[in-house]
Design an enzyme around this catalytic site. Sequence first.
Site, PDB file in Angstrom:
ATOM      1  N   GLU A  84       1.059  -1.086  -0.237  1.00  0.00           N
ATOM      2  CA  GLU A  84       0.012  -0.185   0.085  1.00  0.00           C
ATOM      3  C   GLU A  84       0.790   1.844   0.434  1.00  0.00           C
ATOM      4  OE1 GLU A  84      -3.816   1.137  -0.113  1.00  0.00           O
ATOM      5  OE2 GLU A  84      -2.037   2.955   0.092  1.00  0.00           O
ATOM      6  N   ASP A 111       4.848   1.448  -4.299  1.00  0.00           N
ATOM      7  CA  ASP A 111       4.174   1.278  -5.528  1.00  0.00           C
ATOM      8  C   ASP A 111       4.163  -0.090  -5.886  1.00  0.00           C
ATOM      9  OD1 ASP A 111       3.056   1.163  -8.106  1.00  0.00           O
ATOM     10  OD2 ASP A 111       4.704   2.843  -8.882  1.00  0.00           O
ATOM     11  N   ASP A 134      -9.180   1.842  -7.009  1.00  0.00           N
ATOM     12  CA  ASP A 134      -9.398   3.157  -7.613  1.00  0.00           C
ATOM     13  C   ASP A 134      -9.885   2.763  -9.154  1.00  0.00           C
ATOM     14  OD1 ASP A 134      -8.132   4.767  -5.384  1.00  0.00           O
ATOM     15  OD2 ASP A 134      -6.879   3.640  -6.148  1.00  0.00           O
ATOM     16  N   LYS A 138     -13.427   9.653 -14.515  1.00  0.00           N
ATOM     17  CA  LYS A 138     -13.412   9.951 -15.829  1.00  0.00           C
ATOM     18  C   LYS A 138     -12.571   9.785 -16.981  1.00  0.00           C
ATOM     19  CE  LYS A 138     -13.886  13.843 -13.470  1.00  0.00           C
ATOM     20  NZ  LYS A 138     -12.700  15.400 -12.099  1.00  0.00           N
ATOM     21  N   ASP A 170     -17.299  -2.617  -7.312  1.00  0.00           N
ATOM     22  CA  ASP A 170     -18.399  -1.510  -6.831  1.00  0.00           C
ATOM     23  C   ASP A 170     -18.856  -1.278  -8.354  1.00  0.00           C
ATOM     24  OD1 ASP A 170     -16.721  -0.316  -6.045  1.00  0.00           O
ATOM     25  OD2 ASP A 170     -18.489   1.054  -4.988  1.00  0.00           O
ATOM     26  N   THR A 207     -14.304  -5.841   2.307  1.00  0.00           N
ATOM     27  CA  THR A 207     -13.533  -4.116   3.060  1.00  0.00           C
ATOM     28  C   THR A 207     -14.164  -2.389   2.915  1.00  0.00           C
ATOM     29  OG1 THR A 207     -13.191  -3.427   0.801  1.00  0.00           O
ATOM     30  CG2 THR A 207     -11.774  -5.245   1.237  1.00  0.00           C
ATOM     31  N   LYS A 208     -13.632  -2.038   3.520  1.00  0.00           N
ATOM     32  CA  LYS A 208     -13.733  -0.672   3.894  1.00  0.00           C
ATOM     33  C   LYS A 208     -14.409  -0.025   2.477  1.00  0.00           C
ATOM     34  CE  LYS A 208     -12.128   4.078   5.039  1.00  0.00           C
ATOM     35  NZ  LYS A 208     -11.070   5.018   5.741  1.00  0.00           N
ATOM     36  N   PHE A 209     -14.160   0.304   1.579  1.00  0.00           N
ATOM     37  CA  PHE A 209     -14.031   0.320   0.342  1.00  0.00           C
ATOM     38  C   PHE A 209     -15.771  -0.342  -0.385  1.00  0.00           C
ATOM     39  CE2 PHE A 209     -12.126   4.227  -1.132  1.00  0.00           C
ATOM     40  CZ  PHE A 209     -11.223   4.430  -0.485  1.00  0.00           C
ATOM     41  N   GLU A 210     -15.597  -1.162   0.226  1.00  0.00           N
ATOM     42  CA  GLU A 210     -16.865  -2.557  -0.096  1.00  0.00           C
ATOM     43  C   GLU A 210     -17.884  -1.791   0.714  1.00  0.00           C
ATOM     44  OE1 GLU A 210     -16.397  -6.757   0.176  1.00  0.00           O
ATOM     45  OE2 GLU A 210     -18.443  -6.715  -1.025  1.00  0.00           O
TER      46      GLU A 210
END
Length: 230
Positions: A84, A111, A134, A138, A170, A207-210
């Site tokens: 991370e 990275d 991420d 756009k 998602d 997960t948190k973003f889920e």
Amino acid sequence: MNINETIKAIRPIRSFVLRQGRLTKGQEHALTTFWPIYGIDYHPNAPISFDPNQKITLEIGFGMGASFIEMARQSPETHFLGIEVHRPGVGACLMAAEAAKLTNVNVMCHDAVEVLENMIPDNSLDKVQIFFPDPWHKARHNKRRIIQPEFVALIYKKLKSGGVLHLATDWQNYAEHMLAVLTQAAGFKNLSNRGDYVPRPVDRSVTKFEKRGQNLGHGVWDLQFMKQSS
Ligand SMILES: C[S@@+](CC[C@H](N)C(=O)[O-])C[C@H]1O[C@@H](n2cnc3c(N)ncnc32)[C@H](O)[C@@H]1O
């Protein structure tokens, strides 16, 4: 070309923007105290030597690390390497690893593309997991999505034969992009018997973003592709 155009032309396109989020006292303490236990420093000329008798799971972009640590806690026989770039997330992950007294976890703060290129031996990983990367939704930012043909070819080299790349997102448009890239990638077999997405595996921790996506009413798409013998 002026100097700014030249810099832009030679700078690699990265899948992240380094946010300078402030460290909590706990994260700062963890980075100082627990890094020597769990951390691996990036070094382009120091490949990691994994135990050949152990299963190795690599997670890229674990965020704050809670689901990564939970999965490591549930599979003590597997060694987990997490990468991370976000330092507060790395600090939080170290705190969680220490609280759970895990001995099957290492963490890197760099990275993941460079780590894969320079530190992960070929044919060494049983599983690579990238959850809710991420979306860069756009159109002009789509090129920053981590799932791209070159990146998938790099993962292919690092997986053992029979190893699995597991993705989840998602964002439907990103799921379709992932499916297109992986379907066209040489040497991978889709583990979905319908040729698209797999049911949510029970061993994948939420997960948190889920959770964030669920709160926004988003769906979730899981993809699993296996490296076939070369
Ligand atoms: C949207 S967050 C998802 C975090 C976590 N997987 C979750 O589901 O809650 C994506 C994470 O990937 C990390 N990331 C993106 N590109 C990366 C890279 N090339 N190497 C390491 N981490 C990366 C970002 O810093 C960010 O924390």
